[in-house]
Design a protein around this motif. Structure first.
Motif, mmCIF file in Angstrom:
data_model
loop_
_atom_site.group_PDB
_atom_site.id
_atom_site.type_symbol
_atom_site.label_atom_id
_atom_site.label_comp_id
_atom_site.label_asym_id
_atom_site.label_seq_id
_atom_site.Cartn_x
_atom_site.Cartn_y
_atom_site.Cartn_z
ATOM 1 N N VAL A 1 -26.796 -11.588 -23.146
ATOM 2 C CA VAL A 1 -26.324 -10.281 -23.613
ATOM 3 C C VAL A 1 -24.927 -10.390 -24.205
ATOM 4 O O VAL A 1 -24.623 -9.795 -25.231
ATOM 5 C CB VAL A 1 -26.369 -9.262 -22.458
ATOM 6 C CG1 VAL A 1 -25.663 -7.976 -22.856
ATOM 7 C CG2 VAL A 1 -27.802 -8.983 -22.060
ATOM 8 N N GLY A 2 -24.062 -11.169 -23.596
ATOM 9 C CA GLY A 2 -22.685 -11.271 -24.069
ATOM 10 C C GLY A 2 -22.561 -11.862 -25.457
ATOM 11 O O GLY A 2 -21.540 -11.677 -26.117
ATOM 12 N N HIS A 3 -23.583 -12.598 -25.919
ATOM 13 C CA HIS A 3 -23.537 -13.227 -27.234
ATOM 14 C C HIS A 3 -24.259 -12.403 -28.306
ATOM 15 O O HIS A 3 -24.207 -12.766 -29.480
ATOM 16 C CB HIS A 3 -24.156 -14.620 -27.168
ATOM 17 C CG HIS A 3 -23.343 -15.607 -26.392
ATOM 18 N ND1 HIS A 3 -22.239 -16.252 -26.907
ATOM 19 C CD2 HIS A 3 -23.466 -16.045 -25.111
ATOM 20 C CE1 HIS A 3 -21.733 -17.053 -25.988
ATOM 21 N NE2 HIS A 3 -22.456 -16.945 -24.880
ATOM 22 N N LEU A 4 -24.947 -11.353 -27.909
ATOM 23 C CA LEU A 4 -25.765 -10.622 -28.872
ATOM 24 C C LEU A 4 -24.974 -9.615 -29.686
ATOM 25 O O LEU A 4 -25.441 -9.165 -30.726
ATOM 26 C CB LEU A 4 -26.916 -9.902 -28.154
ATOM 27 C CG LEU A 4 -27.946 -10.795 -27.470
ATOM 28 C CD1 LEU A 4 -29.025 -9.959 -26.818
ATOM 29 C CD2 LEU A 4 -28.567 -11.763 -28.472
ATOM 30 N N ALA A 5 -23.801 -9.215 -29.223
ATOM 31 C CA ALA A 5 -23.041 -8.162 -29.906
ATOM 32 C C ALA A 5 -21.585 -8.569 -30.034
ATOM 33 O O ALA A 5 -21.082 -9.429 -29.287
ATOM 34 C CB ALA A 5 -23.151 -6.830 -29.154
ATOM 35 N N LEU A 6 -20.900 -7.971 -31.011
ATOM 36 C CA LEU A 6 -19.475 -8.158 -31.234
ATOM 37 C C LEU A 6 -18.806 -6.793 -31.226
ATOM 38 O O LEU A 6 -19.408 -5.786 -31.621
ATOM 39 C CB LEU A 6 -19.216 -8.852 -32.576
ATOM 40 C CG LEU A 6 -19.878 -10.204 -32.794
ATOM 41 C CD1 LEU A 6 -19.682 -10.656 -34.224
ATOM 42 C CD2 LEU A 6 -19.317 -11.251 -31.831
ATOM 43 N N VAL A 7 -17.554 -6.756 -30.771
ATOM 44 C CA VAL A 7 -16.776 -5.514 -30.741
ATOM 45 C C VAL A 7 -15.439 -5.805 -31.385
ATOM 46 O O VAL A 7 -14.766 -6.777 -31.023
ATOM 47 C CB VAL A 7 -16.587 -4.994 -29.299
ATOM 48 C CG1 VAL A 7 -15.793 -3.695 -29.317
ATOM 49 C CG2 VAL A 7 -17.935 -4.774 -28.631
ATOM 50 N N GLU A 8 -15.060 -4.956 -32.336
ATOM 51 C CA GLU A 8 -13.845 -5.223 -33.109
ATOM 52 C C GLU A 8 -12.579 -4.865 -32.325
ATOM 53 O O GLU A 8 -11.628 -5.641 -32.298
ATOM 54 C CB GLU A 8 -13.898 -4.437 -34.417
ATOM 55 C CG GLU A 8 -12.774 -4.813 -35.375
ATOM 56 C CD GLU A 8 -12.971 -4.237 -36.755
ATOM 57 O OE1 GLU A 8 -12.131 -4.502 -37.624
ATOM 58 O OE2 GLU A 8 -13.974 -3.516 -36.953
ATOM 59 N N GLU A 9 -12.545 -3.704 -31.657
ATOM 60 C CA GLU A 9 -11.341 -3.264 -30.947
ATOM 61 C C GLU A 9 -11.200 -4.026 -29.632
ATOM 62 O O GLU A 9 -12.163 -4.200 -28.890
ATOM 63 C CB GLU A 9 -11.408 -1.766 -30.681
ATOM 64 C CG GLU A 9 -11.412 -0.910 -31.962
ATOM 65 C CD GLU A 9 -11.439 0.566 -31.637
ATOM 66 O OE1 GLU A 9 -11.177 0.916 -30.465
ATOM 67 O OE2 GLU A 9 -11.716 1.385 -32.537
ATOM 68 N N GLU A 10 -9.952 -4.420 -29.334
ATOM 69 C CA GLU A 10 -9.688 -5.207 -28.134
ATOM 70 C C GLU A 10 -9.933 -4.386 -26.876
ATOM 71 O O GLU A 10 -10.610 -4.813 -25.934
ATOM 72 C CB GLU A 10 -8.249 -5.714 -28.174
ATOM 73 C CG GLU A 10 -7.892 -6.699 -27.075
ATOM 74 C CD GLU A 10 -8.322 -8.104 -27.427
ATOM 75 O OE1 GLU A 10 -8.220 -8.987 -26.570
ATOM 76 O OE2 GLU A 10 -8.761 -8.329 -28.581
ATOM 77 N N ASP A 11 -9.370 -3.150 -26.836
ATOM 78 C CA ASP A 11 -9.508 -2.306 -25.643
ATOM 79 C C ASP A 11 -10.962 -1.919 -25.414
ATOM 80 O O ASP A 11 -11.447 -1.904 -24.274
ATOM 81 C CB ASP A 11 -8.651 -1.045 -25.801
ATOM 82 C CG ASP A 11 -7.157 -1.370 -25.852
ATOM 83 O OD1 ASP A 11 -6.784 -2.433 -25.315
ATOM 84 O OD2 ASP A 11 -6.388 -0.571 -26.416
#
Length: 1981
Positions: A1715-1725
């Motif tokens: 699951v941790g590799h399936l998505a990306l999030v741009e904002e750090e917080d």
């Protein structure tokens, strides 16, 4: 809505028992006043009577009023038509059917696209114009409609295209008008429906419809039935412009129907959500333009006005024309009109085309006029064009350049019919007449370019296809047909030369049974149908079909055309081959064959023959030198083109060779006329020069003239042999060469000839050639005057090998009288009174040396000096002797001017400068001249001395030294001064150093010049006084307020405390007489001390010295000095020895500062007591040991020892050891009494005792077989206390189990400086399951234990290990057919198919033989994988349509997958049996030689065949007669009415048995004395008759020669054997050359493809922002790629958040990843709080199937959590945020709420990821902070809505139940998540850079491929030009010539009918001796 949909809906309503709505709109057109709006009448429940009643009521119609109700097409509504009315139909209420409409009305229509839009929309892209401009084809669509509309016109059919580009009239617009039948409103509605073809459209009410009727067949299918598909018109108008207005008036109707479609209207309807495909038809009367906006569309008013009087018409008005179209149509008017004329050629000109030779006298005259006009803004003249006037379209060119035609017809299945026509374009003497495309062909050599002697259009048709294709008489431009089998160029040379096949063009006229694309650009099935075996070709003759052998008839026609119409040149007298460098095209410079004669058009031209040129500038006359013909030739040959080399005549005039085409020889010029012209030219050549002197000053030969004598002027004339003056060489007035005369004067100087004058004389009508006076003869010597005639174009003295007229004159120049003189150089400088001489040089007026008269008397003058001389001497030079100068010199080195005057010369005075110097020394002078001079002791005496000559001038002289000697005391100095350079000097004696000077003393100074004894000595007296200088210093010390004085002695030693100050020092000074000297400032300022630079001047003036600071280090004595510095130095010095001060602190000295933990510090620690300055004191002793203490953290005091060292006076400490704690610095404290001292000791790690694994993850490691670990294994060496031990002597070794294979960078390595060893496991291979790795350290025999790492090996689902092959093994493989489909599945280790395989890496290898071994032979053929179809699985790779070898037998196929450049995966070898194909013909395995027989009595001479085995074979020569039985009948055939020989037994045929497809022909012989034509060629025909009647076998043909006697038979036998041998060799050579030709063509195609690929990639690179100008080489591209990769690396190396969860399962079949590799999030917080929120699910593996999830579960023994997607229930949820209801917010939220799932970025598997995260996150919302979150939750709950979980960007969480706070609801820092966080996406520039790199890599491969292909192509061309290939070509040509001679010999053998044998057999022989037998007559002759 389509009709089918309407029907479906209507049926559904009927089923429900409801009637559909039905209404009509009715316009009241009875009134003529104004337009009335339509009224709607609902007729759903009405019959016809009810409708009339409703109509009467609605419009208030009276009972007696007459009216008519009709459709807009003027169809009267009756009871029958009323039933056919549909909902929305528009009707008209009229007074009568012919009533004119009072006003326009609108009819609502719908033009929804027909369902064919969906069915056929993918067939073609419209206007895929193959790089051409599509506008002509767009116009063609509109012309097609117009032709169909005018098809039934009985008169002229007019089609007009108007281009209205005058913007002042509302343009640009395009109008297409025709006078056709027009369109009703229903037909106009049908036109608007897309893809509503003529076959399915309804043109009106059903009762009015007649349906589509196919036209009757007409010649060339010119039936005008070409408006077909309901597509082209719409596509055309919207390709041309943005809007179309259709205006049409149908025949028999008074109304005009008008309909408008526009892009703007479509967009407006779409924006307003209206029905896009609906609109209104305006029905109006003709000429009504009330709806036209005149200001914007003034041209439209004109078009509407033209409607009056027209019975029917249609106008298509297109507006919104694209500007690029306007530009093209203006600038390329002739180009696109020519294209239209080509397209409709036969509609315009009739079935025979535009044949200018026949004119209009034909039965098939067209009545079609297609007119085109272009109107631009005023005052530009309109362009008008009738396509009938175009005479340069290709069909016109083909028709008018052909001389013969061959007509045929092709009939196929059904009614499909093609009429064909082949035309022959002959070769005429020097050029092909096959027409060139005027626009496509490159400009060839012009008629006047003599240098390019290349045949115009040398290849005729070249590689262009033969046939252009027409459909229903209209050109289909993108379909051409190269050839048919029967008209193709044969492989073997026959009766027709190969080049004749390039001189044919053709045209095919297909009817509408052949399908074309909807845009009418290509045929879809023409070539396939025509090449079908069922297609029958017949020859057409005078309109009648002839069922003949089409190939034979075509070949005969072609041969006849060649023989009748081709005119070629015979080249004779072959000399050799040369290379012509005068040809500009390099590839055409070689080879050129050289010949000595030609035979052309009945005339012979030979070497040396005079000829005249024609069509050259100028006309040339000359003699033939050689003839040139391009190509490899070795003997006489017929050929086309060629050049002639001529030597221009007369050679004396031209001397030039010219090469011109043979076609430019004037064949009408006679030899006599040419000779007369040459003789006339010879008589006009120049002969001599005539010289005259106009002013009478003629110069004779060898004259001697004084320098400066002028020559000229000179007049020169050029005379020919007749004495006539001339100025030009003979020739035409335009280009004849002018004559010039060059004048040169040559001076013969001693150094060589020098040209002094050069002039070019140009002819003048007044004074011929005139040269002006020359006045520059001033140099002495001999001269020559040359006059030379030359041409103005070639400045040479010769012309045609003969020198032009010239003239020569010799003369000389001498010197003149003296007119001036020059003073020579004198020796300088001159001394006063010393004699010197002055030389004189006399010159004439040109400055040449000459002699003066002997009575000259020079006069000398000088202003301030007195000059005199003795006389003048004459010789080679003149000299004034013994000149003296006398007088006082005021200034040294002054220049004096001496003037010399000689009376009687033109220049009688000259001056010279002399430098006058004083004379020799004469007197010594000493200053001062006083008698006594006073001087102090210890000071020098100063004198000035001068040396004078006899005139009191200070003089100089070498070695002029003045000496001064002091007398009167011992040891006095002697001094000298050198006056050699100055004549004077200052003599400063050495200081006088008298020992005791208490009173004055007198000394004597004597001066003399030692080297000049003649100069008298001089003496002076000196008085010496005592010195007042300082001579002694005294230093003393005096305390304040005390009179005691301590005087220091010089060099005294003083003891003093270190660091203390020695003060109160004073000084005194004494002079030479021991007198105390007063301390004046000027004296005390010269006092210096060496202990300080700062001295107070005031203190010094008081006699005080500055205080002295004693050094703080008590180590050595220190030197101090007081000095007085004047002209001499007076010094005073003393020494100070410092002593230690009181004890102050401890000092500790370490021998070592580093120690390992647990070990004792090496060396001793010394402790001392020092004073404040660090000076060691002597206060320590042995008793002090017990008072010294030592302490530190972790110090082991058990080993500590303190000792006293008496020798050093210090304490010694040893046994320092530390245990425990971390490595690093430790403070060691020493204490004695109140004194403390600290020292720092660096404690390092102890000895290594164990090894541990850094960052140990969860065991076991999950690793895919064949792959490596993502992170390296880092081992740390540790000591006893767990500290890292950096002992680099320790080597750590990795030990593996035997079944586990590991590829690592190292298997053992020493630790680094930090005690670490890194092991990178690049590849791990082994059986499935857990394995162990053990790590141990070693140093010598010492072992150190290490960790054990557990590995769980998982099979690699992406690693190919096997190729699975599937095919139809039961299929019969026939030679030449196509293999069944081979399906290859690449299997992985896991046993599942591998999908990520590039098809290009998969190959199929095929070879003949049997399966043996694992690898194929090198001769195996390689076949590539086919493109995957949409219906095929993505894990299957198919090999389709692969041709089976033509040779039957056993074959092997094997498949191979290239894993990388060196590794391949091979399949098992598959054996295949290829059987023969269908039986086709009877033939021998080896062709027999051509039999030659005679009718003699000997059986051997009559035997045709002894034994010839024949077999039934397929088309590939495989035996195919298995199971075929019957017989073979042998017959003899001859040509025409020729007598046919008989077999033995007087039979005309012989039969042989045929068993299993084989027959043996034995003992086949002719009848003795059989009839036949002597020398003729007959044919043996072997005809098989098979019992199986369904089999058709072609017979075998064998030619043979027949002779009447054995003697002649022997000759023919030898000829025939030689012919057979030559034919076989020629065939072999031709196959070689054909193979090379095919290879050349393939390579050229590859070069073109590579070049095109480069162009496409260049365009893509430019679009991506790259400069392609620098990308010219692979290295340049590689450099850019490296730069881009560096940029990419920099982007990737930028600090970026990454998910640190290991994911070994990614890439497995049906596995998405964790699951941790399936998505990306741009904002750090956001990334932090979302990752924390689902932290328990971050390492969960997502799979597609439950089986994949179970597999992972089992492999990891249940330790890995998984989630299969097929078990997840998910529905797409597009609900808004909770605060939004029905699209409106319930309250205004703060904090920017957003669904968490919307913050995620999915790089891949978007749909699956949406499902997963919707399950994990639900409707969780992200908001800014906690206050905003509570506020949002409160607002949602107050509106009675369920609020989901809320996350804040600050890390808080409010659960869905409202609970928040506590550690469980607060996210930790991102560091504490330990990598279990969503990664950040790459920067935006990463994708762009990656795209650029991908394009650059493709471009690099393309450049390399283009380079390789070009290199291969160049190598192949070089090979073709190699000596070996040239030799083969020569051999082929030679053997062709031999074969040709043989065939000629055989063909010219007299054919005599031999019938006597038959006659003798039937009738008795006569015994008349007067008539000899035929054989005897032949023997006599």
């Amino acid at each position: 809505m389509c009709d089918e949909t309407k029907m479906t809906e209507a049926g559904a309503e009927r089923d429900r028992g409801e009637k559909p709505p039905k209404s009509v709109s009715v316009y009241d057109c009875r009134s003529e006043s104004s337009a009335a709006s339509a009224r709607t009448i609902d007729i759903a429940d009405m019959d016809y009577s009810g409708f009339l009643r409703a109509l009467t009521q609605e419009f208030s119609l009276s009972t007696n009023e007459t009216f008519v109700i009709s459709t807009t097409d003027r169809g009267e509504i009756d009871a029958q038509l009323y039933k056919e009315l549909v909902d929305g139909k528009t009707l008209l209420l009229l007074k009568s059917m012919n009533q004119e409409l009072p006003a326009a009305n609108q009819e609502r229509i719908e033009f929804l696209p027909h369902y064919h839009t969906l069915v056929q929309c993918g067939m073609y892209e419209y206007y895929a114009s193959e790089g051409q401009k599509a506008l002509p084809y767009a116009f063609a669509e509109l012309i097609d409609n117009a032709l169909s509309a005018t098809a039934k016109n009985t008169g002229i059919r007019t089609i007009e295209i108007r281009l209205l580009f005058d913007e002042s009239q509302g343009g640009p617009a395009i109008v297409v008008m025709d006078n056709g039948c027009g369109m009703t409103s229903k037909q106009l509605n049908n036109w608007a429906v897309y893809r509503l073809s003529k076959f399915i459209r309804e043109n009106g009410l059903k009762s009015e419809e007649s349906g589509y009727v196919r036209p009757d067949p007409v010649p060339r299918s010119l039936n005008s039935d070409i408006s077909y598909f309901g597509v082209g018109g719409k596509q055309a108008v919207f390709y041309i412009g943005q809007s179309v207005r259709m205006i049409s008036k149908p025949a028999g109707s008074p109304d005009v129907h008008e309909f408008v479609m526009s892009k703007e209207d479509f967009e407006h309807k779409e924006m307003n959500k209206q029905d896009i495909y609906s609109g209104f038809i305006r029905n109006r009367k003709p000429g009504d333009y009330s709806h036209v906006n005149v200001n914007e569309e003034q041209f439209l008013q004109t078009i509407v006005t033209e409607e009056y009087g027209k019975e029917s018409f249609t106008a298509v008005v297109i507006t919104g024309i694209q500007q690029e179209h306007v530009t093209y149509l203006k600038h390329n008017f002739s180009l696109w009109t020519r294209e239209l004329a080509h397209t409709y050629h036969y509609y315009i000109h009739g079935v025979d085309g535009n044949d200018k030779k026949k004119g209009r006298n034909t039965d098939h005259v067209s009545n079609i006029d297609i007119k085109i006009s272009l109107f631009d803004r005023f005052p530009r003249v309109p362009l008008l064009m009738n396509l009938r006037e175009v005479d340069n379209d290709m069909q016109t060119l083909y028709i008018n350049s052909c001389v013969s035609t061959f007509e045929f017809k092709a009939t196929g299945a059904g009614d499909s019919l093609v009429e064909g026509l082949i035309r022959y374009h002959p070769f005429l003497y020097d050029q092909e007449t096959y027409p060139l495309d005027p626009y496509a062909a490159s400009a060839g050599p012009t008629e006047d370019e003599d240098e390019d002697c290349i045949i115009l259009n040398s290849e005729a048709r070249g590689k262009r296809p033969i046939f252009e294709c027409f459909w229903n008489g209209r050109l289909i431009p993108y379909t051409t047909l190269s050839e048919f089998e029967w008209c193709a160029k044969p492989k073997k040379l026959g009766a027709v030369p190969f080049e004749c096949y390039n001189r044919i063009s053709g045209v095919l006229f297909a009817n509408d049974r052949f399908q074309v694309s909807t845009n009418k650009l290509t045929f879809m099935d023409l070539e396939l149908q025509l090449r079908d075996k069922g297609t029958i070709f017949t020859k057409m003759h005078n309109g009648q079909e002839q069922r003949v052998n089409i190939q034979r008839e075509f070949t005969n026609w072609l041969k006849e055309s060649h023989e009748r119409f081709d005119k070629q040149v015979m080249f004779q007298g072959f000399v050799g081959s040369v290379t012509r460098t005068d040809v500009t095209t390099k590839r055409l410079q070689s080879p050129w064959a050289k010949f000595q004669a030609i035979k052309w058009d009945g005339k012979t031209y030979k070497k040396g023959q005079n000829v005249k040129s024609v069509k050259t500038q100028p006309i040339l006359y000359g003699s033939i030198v050689n003839f040139f013909l391009y190509g490899e030739h070795e003997a006489d040959v017929y050929a086309t083109g060629g050049c002639v080399q001529i030597a221009l005549e007369p050679k004396e005039l031209y001397n030039e060779l010219r090469i011109i085409p043979i076609s430019k020889i004037d064949r009408l010029a006679t030899p006599a006329a040419i000779k007369k012209k040459i003789d006339d030219e010879l008589a006009k050549l120049p002969d001599r020069l005539r010289l005259t002197w106009p002013e009478g000053n003629a110069w004779a030969e060898n004259d001697a003239r004084p320098a400066g004598t002028p020559m000229g002027p000179i007049k020169v004339e050029i005379l020919n042999k007749k004495g006539e003056s001339m100025s030009r060489l003979p020739g035409t007035a335009i280009n004849s060469k002018k004559l010039l005369i060059e004048l040169k004067v040559i001076w013969h100087s001693p150094k060589g000839d020098v040209q002094t004058n050069s002039h070019i004389g140009v002819h003048s009508t007044k004074w011929e050639y005139w040269f002006k006076t020359m006045e520059n003869f001033s140099k002495l010597g001999k001269y020559t005057l040359h006059l030379q005639t030359m041409s103005d174009q070639k400045p040479e003295s010769e012309w045609a090998g003969k020198r032009l007229p010239n003239y020569t004159l010799n003369f000389s120049i001498k010197e003149g009288e003296a007119v001036s003189f020059v003073l020579g150089a004198i020796s300088s400088p001159v001394q006063v009174g010393v004699p010197f001489s002055i030389p004189l040089d006399f010159r004439d007026e040109f400055d040449y040396p000459t002699q003066p008269s002997c009575d000259i008397k020079p006069q000398l003058e000088c202003g301030s000096l007195q000059l005199s001389y003795e006389g003048t001497a004459f010789g080679t030079t003149c000299v004034i002797k013994n000149v003296r100068a006398m007088g006082k010199i005021n200034h040294p080195n002054k220049m004096y001017t001496v003037k010399v005057h000689i009376p009687g010369l033109k220049q009688d005075s000259q001056s010279l400068q002399i430098a006058l110097q004083p004379g020799p020394p004469h007197t010594l002078v000493v200053f001062p001249d006083d008698d006594v001079l006073s001087v102090e002791n210890r000071t020098p005496a100063n004198f000035k001395v001068e040396v004078h000559d006899e005139y009191q001038n200070i003089t100089t002289h070498p070695k002029l030294t003045v000496r001064c000697q002091l007398l009167g005391a011992p040891d006095l100095p002697v001094d000298v001064v050198d006056c050699s350079n100055t004549g004077s000097g200052h003599l400063l004696t050495k200081p006088l150093l008298l020992k005791t000077v208490n009173a004055d003393q007198i000394l004597t100074a004597k001066f003399n010049i030692p080297n000049h004894r003649t100069v008298a000595c001089v003496e002076r007296q000196l008085r010496v006084l005592p010195s007042s200088r300082i001579s002694r210093l005294e230093v003393y010390r005096q305390e304040e307020d005390s009179d005691d004085i301590t005087v220091l002695q010089n060099a005294e030693r003083i003891d003093w405390t270190a660091g203390d100050v020695l003060g109160k020092l004073c000084f005194r000074m004494y002079d030479e007489g021991n007198r105390l000297v007063s301390l004046l400032p000027k004296l005390t300022s010269k006092i210096k001390v060496n202990w300080t630079p700062d001295i107070s001047a005031e203190q010094l003036s008081q006699g005080k010295l500055p205080p002295l600071c004693v050094p703080s280090q008590a180590q050595r004595e220190h030197f101090y000095q007081v000095s007085f510095h004047d002209q001499h130095t007076v010094n005073f010095s003393f020494f100070i020895v410092p002593r230690p001060d009181e004890p102050e602190r401890l000092r500790v000295n370490l021998s070592e500062s580093t120690v390992k933990m647990g070990e004792i510090l090496s060396g001793n620690i010394h402790v001392e007591v020092v004073d404040q300055y660090g000076n060691k004191t002597d206060c320590l002793n042995a008793d002090i040991v017990k008072y010294l203490s030592v302490s530190a953290d972790g110090l082991d005091k058990s080993a500590l020892a303190i000792e006293w060292q008496a020798t050093g006076g210090q304490l010694s400490v040893r046994g320092v050891r530390f245990v425990g704690g971390s490595p690093g610095p430790r403070e060691l404290c020493f204490k004695y009494q109140e004194m403390k001292e600290f020292v720092r000791i660096e404690v390092t790690a102890g000895p290594p005792v164990r090894i541990k694994l850094l960052e140990e993850p969860e065991m076991p490691f999950q690793v895919v077989n064949g792959q490596g670990l993502d992170t390296p294994l880092v081992m740390q060496l540790c000591d006893e206390w767990g500290n890292p031990s950096p002992d680099q002597r320790i080597v750590i070794t990795m030990k593996t189990q035997p079944q586990l294979k590991i590829k690592s960078s190292v298997s053992s390595q020493p630790v680094d400086a930090e005690g670490k060893a890194c092991f990178i496991l690049e590849n791990i291979s082994g059986p499935k399951g857990e394995h162990q790795l053990e790590f141990r350290g070693s140093f010598g025999r010492k072992g150190i234990p290490g960790p054990v790492v557990k590995l769980n090996v998982i099979p690699d689902p992406n690693k190919p290990v096997e190729l699975s092959i599937k095919y139809d093994s039961a299929a019969t493989l026939r030679a030449g057919d196509v293999f069944p489909v081979f399906t290859v599945v690449v299997m992985s280790e896991e046993g599942t198919p591998v999908r990520n395989i590039c098809p290009a890496n998969l190959s199929m290898l095929l070879w003949k033989g049997i399966a043996s071994g694992s690898y194929p032979p090198s001769t195996a053929s390689t076949l590539k994988c086919s493109k995957r179809k949409d219906t095929e699985k993505d894990d299957c790779f198919c090999f389709r349509d692969k041709q089976i070898p033509e040779l039957a037998g056993e074959y092997v196929v094997q498949f191979v997958l290239a894993l990388d450049k060196t590794t391949h995966l091979w399949s098992k070898q598959i054996s295949l049996n290829v059987v023969p194909n269908k039986a086709m013909r009877l033939a021998p395995e080896t062709p027999p030689p051509t039999p030659v027989v005679s009718n003699s009595a000997m059986p051997a001479n009559r035997t045709l065949l002894d034994s010839l085995p024949l077999k039934i074979m397929d088309q590939y020569s495989n035996p195919a007669g298995e199971g075929l039985d019957g017989k073979v009948i042998v017959t003899v055939k001859g040509s025409g009415d020729m007598v046919v020989p008989l077999f033995e037994n007087e039979e005309k045929s012989v039969s042989y048995s045929l068993i299993k497809g084989e027959a043996l022909i034995t003992d086949l012989a002719l009848l003795e004395n059989s009839p036949g034509v002597d020398g003729a060629e007959y044919i043996l025909q072997f005809i098989p008759e098979i019992r199986q009647t369904s089999v058709s076998i072609a017979p075998y043909i064998l030619p043979f020669r027949f002779c009447n006697d054995s003697e002649y038979q022997k000759v023919i036998v030898s000829f025939t054997k030689k012919k057979d041998r030559l034919s076989q060799t020629i065939l072999m050579y031709q196959e070689i050359f054909e193979t090379n030709k095919q290879l050349t063509s393939e390579l050229e195609c590859q070069v073109r493809d590579a070049t095109q690929k480069l162009k496409e990639l260049k365009s893509e690179l430019m679009k991506s922002g790259l400069d392609v100008s620098e990308l010219t080489t692979v290295s340049a591209v590689d450099k850019i790629i490296n730069n881009k990769k560096a940029v990419l690396s920099r982007i990737e190396s930028l600090p970026r958040r990454k998910c640190g969860i290991p994911d070994p399962f990614k890439g497995s079949p049906h596995v998405l990843g964790k699951v941790g590799h399936l998505a990306l999030v741009e904002e750090e917080d956001a990334a932090k709080v979302i990752s924390w929120h689902i932290l328990g699910d971050m390492d969960c593996v997502v799979t597609e199937t439950t089986s994949a999830a179970m597999k992972i579960y089992e492999d990891t023994h249940g330790r890995q959590q998984v989630i299969p997607l097929e078990t997840v229930h998910w529905r797409p949820n597009d609900r808004p945020l909770p605060h939004i209801r029905n699209g409106s917010p319930l309250f205004r939220p703060v904090g920017n709420p957003v669904f968490v799932k919307d913050m995620l970025i999915f790089p891949e598997h978007v749909e699956s990821c949406n499902k997963v995260f919707a399950t994990l996150l639900g409707d969780t919302i992200l908001i800014d902070d906690l206050d905003s979150a509570n506020d949002y939750r409160r607002g949602v709950v107050q509106n009675k809505m369920q609020c989901p979980t809320l996350l804040t960007r600050q890390g808080e969480r409010i659960r869905s139940n409202g609970k928040f706070g506590g550690l469980q609801n607060k996210a930790p820092s991102i560091e504490k998540l330990r990598g279990q966080v969503f990664g950040a996406p790459l920067p935006k520039g990463h994708k762009h850079a990656s795209h650029q790199i991908e394009l650059l890599q493709q471009y690099q491969v393309a450049i390399q491929k283009a380079s390789d292909v070009q290199s291969e192509y160049g190598s192949h061309l070089q090979y073709l030009q190699s000596p070996e290939m040239k030799r083969k070509q020569q051999d082929l040509q030679q053997q062709k010539e031999e074969l040709k001679e043989l065939e000629y010999s055989l063909a010219t053998t007299p054919k005599r009918v031999y019938a006597e044998g038959v006659k003798r057999r039937l009738e008795p022989e006569t015994s008349d001796p007067s008539v000899s037998s035929k054989r005897s007559r032949r023997k006599k002759s």
